[in-house]
Design a protein around this motif. Structure first.
Motif, mmCIF file in Angstrom:
data_model
loop_
_atom_site.group_PDB
_atom_site.id
_atom_site.type_symbol
_atom_site.label_atom_id
_atom_site.label_comp_id
_atom_site.label_asym_id
_atom_site.label_seq_id
_atom_site.Cartn_x
_atom_site.Cartn_y
_atom_site.Cartn_z
ATOM 1 N N GLU A 270 25.117 14.405 33.504
ATOM 2 C CA GLU A 270 24.300 13.999 34.641
ATOM 3 C C GLU A 270 22.824 14.107 34.282
ATOM 4 N N ALA A 271 22.026 13.247 34.895
ATOM 5 C CA ALA A 271 20.579 13.320 34.693
ATOM 6 C C ALA A 271 20.013 14.315 35.693
ATOM 7 N N THR A 272 19.547 15.431 35.171
ATOM 8 C CA THR A 272 18.955 16.463 36.033
ATOM 9 C C THR A 272 17.712 17.015 35.369
ATOM 10 N N THR A 273 16.791 17.507 36.187
ATOM 11 C CA THR A 273 15.614 18.176 35.639
ATOM 12 C C THR A 273 16.038 19.554 35.147
ATOM 13 N N GLN A 274 15.125 20.221 34.493
ATOM 14 C CA GLN A 274 15.425 21.541 33.923
ATOM 15 C C GLN A 274 15.828 22.535 35.007
ATOM 16 N N ASP A 275 15.316 22.325 36.230
ATOM 17 C CA ASP A 275 15.652 23.236 37.328
ATOM 18 C C ASP A 275 16.731 22.658 38.247
ATOM 19 N N GLY A 276 17.493 21.683 37.738
ATOM 20 C CA GLY A 276 18.696 21.248 38.435
ATOM 21 C C GLY A 276 18.546 20.161 39.480
ATOM 22 N N VAL A 277 17.423 19.469 39.534
ATOM 23 C CA VAL A 277 17.260 18.378 40.509
ATOM 24 C C VAL A 277 17.938 17.120 39.971
ATOM 25 N N ARG A 278 18.845 16.563 40.751
ATOM 26 C CA ARG A 278 19.660 15.417 40.331
ATOM 27 C C ARG A 278 18.884 14.104 40.453
ATOM 28 N N VAL A 279 18.967 13.280 39.409
ATOM 29 C CA VAL A 279 18.338 11.962 39.398
ATOM 30 C C VAL A 279 19.402 10.945 38.977
ATOM 31 N N THR A 280 19.442 9.801 39.647
ATOM 32 C CA THR A 280 20.411 8.755 39.329
ATOM 33 C C THR A 280 19.759 7.705 38.428
ATOM 34 N N LEU A 281 20.432 7.352 37.342
ATOM 35 C CA LEU A 281 19.921 6.352 36.404
ATOM 36 C C LEU A 281 20.897 5.190 36.329
ATOM 37 N N ARG A 282 20.427 4.005 36.743
ATOM 38 C CA ARG A 282 21.238 2.795 36.684
ATOM 39 C C ARG A 282 20.596 1.824 35.705
ATOM 40 N N ALA A 283 21.224 0.662 35.520
ATOM 41 C CA ALA A 283 20.747 -0.297 34.511
ATOM 42 C C ALA A 283 20.310 -1.614 35.132
ATOM 43 N N ASN A 284 19.312 -2.231 34.496
ATOM 44 C CA ASN A 284 18.932 -3.615 34.781
ATOM 45 C C ASN A 284 19.684 -4.507 33.812
ATOM 46 N N VAL A 285 20.388 -5.525 34.297
ATOM 47 C CA VAL A 285 21.104 -6.423 33.402
ATOM 48 C C VAL A 285 20.895 -7.881 33.813
ATOM 49 N N GLU A 286 21.158 -8.782 32.855
ATOM 50 C CA GLU A 286 20.948 -10.208 33.112
ATOM 51 C C GLU A 286 22.123 -11.069 32.687
ATOM 52 N N LEU A 287 23.057 -10.509 31.934
ATOM 53 C CA LEU A 287 24.240 -11.249 31.500
ATOM 54 C C LEU A 287 25.466 -10.367 31.725
ATOM 55 N N PRO A 288 26.630 -10.967 32.001
ATOM 56 C CA PRO A 288 27.835 -10.152 32.200
ATOM 57 C C PRO A 288 28.098 -9.184 31.050
ATOM 58 N N ALA A 289 27.852 -9.622 29.809
ATOM 59 C CA ALA A 289 28.120 -8.762 28.650
ATOM 60 C C ALA A 289 27.287 -7.497 28.686
ATOM 61 N N GLU A 290 26.096 -7.571 29.270
ATOM 62 C CA GLU A 290 25.221 -6.404 29.303
ATOM 63 C C GLU A 290 25.736 -5.327 30.244
ATOM 64 N N ALA A 291 26.643 -5.688 31.155
ATOM 65 C CA ALA A 291 27.235 -4.684 32.029
ATOM 66 C C ALA A 291 28.027 -3.674 31.215
ATOM 67 N N ILE A 292 28.725 -4.159 30.186
ATOM 68 C CA ILE A 292 29.485 -3.250 29.321
ATOM 69 C C ILE A 292 28.528 -2.370 28.520
ATOM 70 N N LEU A 293 27.432 -2.949 28.035
ATOM 71 C CA LEU A 293 26.436 -2.157 27.322
ATOM 72 C C LEU A 293 25.883 -1.067 28.238
ATOM 73 N N ALA A 294 25.649 -1.425 29.493
ATOM 74 C CA ALA A 294 25.120 -0.456 30.454
ATOM 75 C C ALA A 294 26.082 0.707 30.642
ATOM 76 N N ARG A 295 27.346 0.398 30.808
ATOM 77 C CA ARG A 295 28.353 1.442 30.988
ATOM 78 C C ARG A 295 28.433 2.331 29.753
ATOM 79 N N ASP A 296 28.371 1.712 28.564
ATOM 80 C CA ASP A 296 28.461 2.479 27.324
ATOM 81 C C ASP A 296 27.254 3.385 27.099
ATOM 82 N N HIS A 297 26.116 3.056 27.733
ATOM 83 C CA HIS A 297 24.922 3.886 27.591
ATOM 84 C C HIS A 297 24.803 4.941 28.690
ATOM 85 N N GLY A 298 25.839 5.062 29.520
ATOM 86 C CA GLY A 298 25.842 6.114 30.534
ATOM 87 C C GLY A 298 25.214 5.727 31.849
#
Length: 591
Positions: A270-298
């Motif tokens: 999970e993406a969290t700061t050093q003191d435990g604050v949760r941050v959500t990281l999503r992806a910008n994509v432009e082609l269907p294939a990039e959705a798989i790349l996004a998933r593979d990068h977390g």
């Protein structure tokens, strides 16, 4: 007494860092030329047969690409890029253009393919938008694959057989080219054309092979057998490096490899700061294939899926079913994570032929994005229905670009409700609820953000356009690039006001501009209250790591200080002074 001749000075070539890392090897020039095609005219009685020949060549080209993709079963990201090429090979825009060449211009199928792909590629290549301009190379590659599938062209260059660590230098490389080299000792790529959004760069990043793209006249300045250093961190190529430079390159490469290994191990955390604050990281994509790349990068979903590329260079808009199939593929790839589909942002610097746009003195301030959508309600309804249908296959949100007034949001909501009713009337499934949000990228929306926060389901800061419109700076102008800073105090104050309005009215706020993928900017944004980011997929592991090295208290303190400054230089200095030392490896790409 003999005197040793002075060693030849190292030549340094500059390009764009397409894929990170440092590689050393001997050059192999990949000089694949475009397939030759006979320029033959046909008679009226041959038209139908030539159309059939074209359709059969497309089928053969798709089969070849699928077979290549299937050989990469253990490399899902790379295989997905080739699958995207399968879809592009059957693109109805290209097919329509080829049929026109056959039926109206009386050209044989091969000539029709070459001519149609050249025309489409030239139109795309002339655009100011870097991503769309790069798609021109994809069109040429697809045309070339189809030409070779006719079986009437010269045989394709044989696959490379390399004896040792090699740097492949070419004018350009398609995903099919790079896929064919997977089992060869290729350690680096250099191309004369391309940007970070070109498929050469995307494929190189997926393969974790250093690449420098956009190196002018590389084939004239580098010869086969030359020893070179490809520096995909600095965007440079060293030709004939000296021993000291080789040692330095090896050390930098080892440091980058160590960093990449650490980031890849931790990318699923999970993406969290050093003191435990949760941050959500999503992806910008432009082609269907990039959705798989996004998933593979977390990525934890897609925060921005750009849909306007479906409309580019067509005589007619894409059908509802064509759009639906693409949206469904992306949604199913990311399920159960959410996908935010942005309605088409067309106009401005994005050429489109399927909707007849009037010429404008200043298209960036003219009929574009939501304004264009509302002026073409039937086309927009078809677009919305495709999105509504895709919502049956996963969590879908719909986002409207370029919103400047509440009336625009309300008009879109009426059309969305109408689209939902039409889908249900056909007996087709869809989600019970589809959130409708806005992009905050026009200053008017930022000024009225408290009102928008009461009516929108969510808001997403598009900092690229927000910087352009707030600072009155054309973001495509190289001469004014120094002014277009997301660290400008005016931008920071607008971001803070949007975040506060979202908190006050319980309206989720995210950020999907390039600012989100900058480690220093990301830390500052957390300090300003941002907890939801969307960015280029490849940047996600770095941003996760950057956030883990700071505390919320530190980020908030620096944000408060930054807001007191009056220039972007002062803000950048403030943030860098506080965090650059501990983020040095992420900023330079080496441990």
């Amino acid at each position: 007494m003999s005197v040793e001749p002075p060693s030849k000075a190292t030549e340094v070539l500059r390009g764009i860092a397409g894929s990170p890392g440092v590689a050393i090897g001997k050059v192999v020039v990949f000089g694949q030329s475009r397939a030759h095609c006979p320029r033959r005219t046909i008679g009226p009685g041959e038209i139908d047969a030539e159309v059939v020949r074209f359709e059969e060549a497309v089928a053969r080209a798709q089969r070849d690409l699928r077979e290549m993709s299937q050989r990469l079963t253990e490399r899902s990201a790379e295989a997905s890029i080739l699958e995207a090429y399968v879809l592009m090979t059957g693109d109805p825009v290209l097919a329509e253009a080829v049929r026109h060449q056959i039926q109206k211009e009386k050209r044989a199928a091969e000539w029709a393919v070459a001519e149609a792909s050249d025309v489409i590629a030239k139109r795309l290549g002339a655009l100011d938008d870097p991503y769309l301009s790069e798609r021109s190379h994809d069109v040429l590659f697809i045309g070339d694959r189809i030409l070779r599938a006719f079986g009437t062209t010269a045989p394709e260059q044989q696959n490379l057989r390399l004896d040792g660590p090699s740097i492949v230098v070419a004018h350009d490389l398609s995903p099919a080219d790079t896929a064919a080299m997977i089992n060869q000792p290729v350690v680096g790529f250099v191309t004369e054309v391309g940007t970070r959004t070109s498929h050469t760069a995307i494929m190189a990043r997926a393969l974790e092979i250093p690449a420098v793209v956009g190196v002018t006249d590389a084939l004239k300045r580098i010869s086969g057998g030359d020893l070179v250093v490809v520096d995909g961190l600095r965007g440079s190529v060293l030709v004939g490096p000296q021993p000291r430079e080789l040692d330095e390159a090896r050390a930098r490469g080892e440091r980058h490899t160590a960093l990449s290994r650490e980031l890849s191990v931790s990318r699923d955390r999970e993406a969290t700061t050093q003191d435990g604050v949760r941050v959500t990281l999503r992806a910008n994509v432009e082609l269907p294939a990039e959705a798989i790349l996004a998933r593979d990068h977390g990525a934890e979903g897609i925060g921005l899926y750009r849909t306007e590329f479906l409309y580019i260079d067509r005589s007619l808009p894409p059908t509802e079913d064509q759009q639906f199939e693409i949206f469904r593929a992306v949604v199913e790839t990311m399920r159960p994570m959410p996908v935010t589909l942005r309605t088409f942002d067309i106009g401005g610097d994005k050429f489109i032929s399927s909707l007849k746009l009037p010429p404008e003195m200043n298209p960036m301030l003219g009929l574009r994005a939501v304004r264009l959508a509302l002026s073409q309600p039937e086309v927009f309804l078809e677009h919305l229905r495709a999105m509504v249908r895709a919502s049956a296959y996963g969590e879908v949100k719909i986002m409207i670009p370029m919103i400047a007034s509440l009336s625009e949001l309300r008009q879109v909501r009426v059309l969305l409700e109408q689209a939902i009713e039409q889908v249900k009337a056909r007996g087709l499934p869809c989600a019970d609820e589809i959130p409708l949000g806005i992009m905050v990228e026009v200053p008017a929306a930022a000024v009225l953000v408290d009102l928008f926060a009461q009516e929108a389901s969510f808001m997403s800061l598009g900092t690229n356009d927000l910087v352009q419109y707030t600072l009155a700076v054309d973001r495509t102008s190289r001469s004014l690039a120094y002014l277009a800073s997301s660290f400008d105090p005016a931008i920071l104050r607008l971001i803070r006001s949007v975040v506060r309005a979202g908190e006050g009215w319980s309206c989720p706020v995210s950020i999907c501009g390039a600012m989100a993928s900058d480690p220093l900017a990301a830390v500052l944004l957390v300090g300003l209250g941002m907890r939801d980011f969307s960015m280029e997929a490849a940047a996600i592991p770095e941003i996760k790591e950057a956030l883990r090295r700071v505390t919320l208290v530190e980020a908030e303190a620096v944000a408060r200080e930054a807001l007191r400054f009056g220039t972007s230089d002062e803000v950048e200095h403030c943030v860098a002074e506080a965090f650059a030392p501990r983020l040095y490896d992420l900023l330079t790409g080496e441990r």
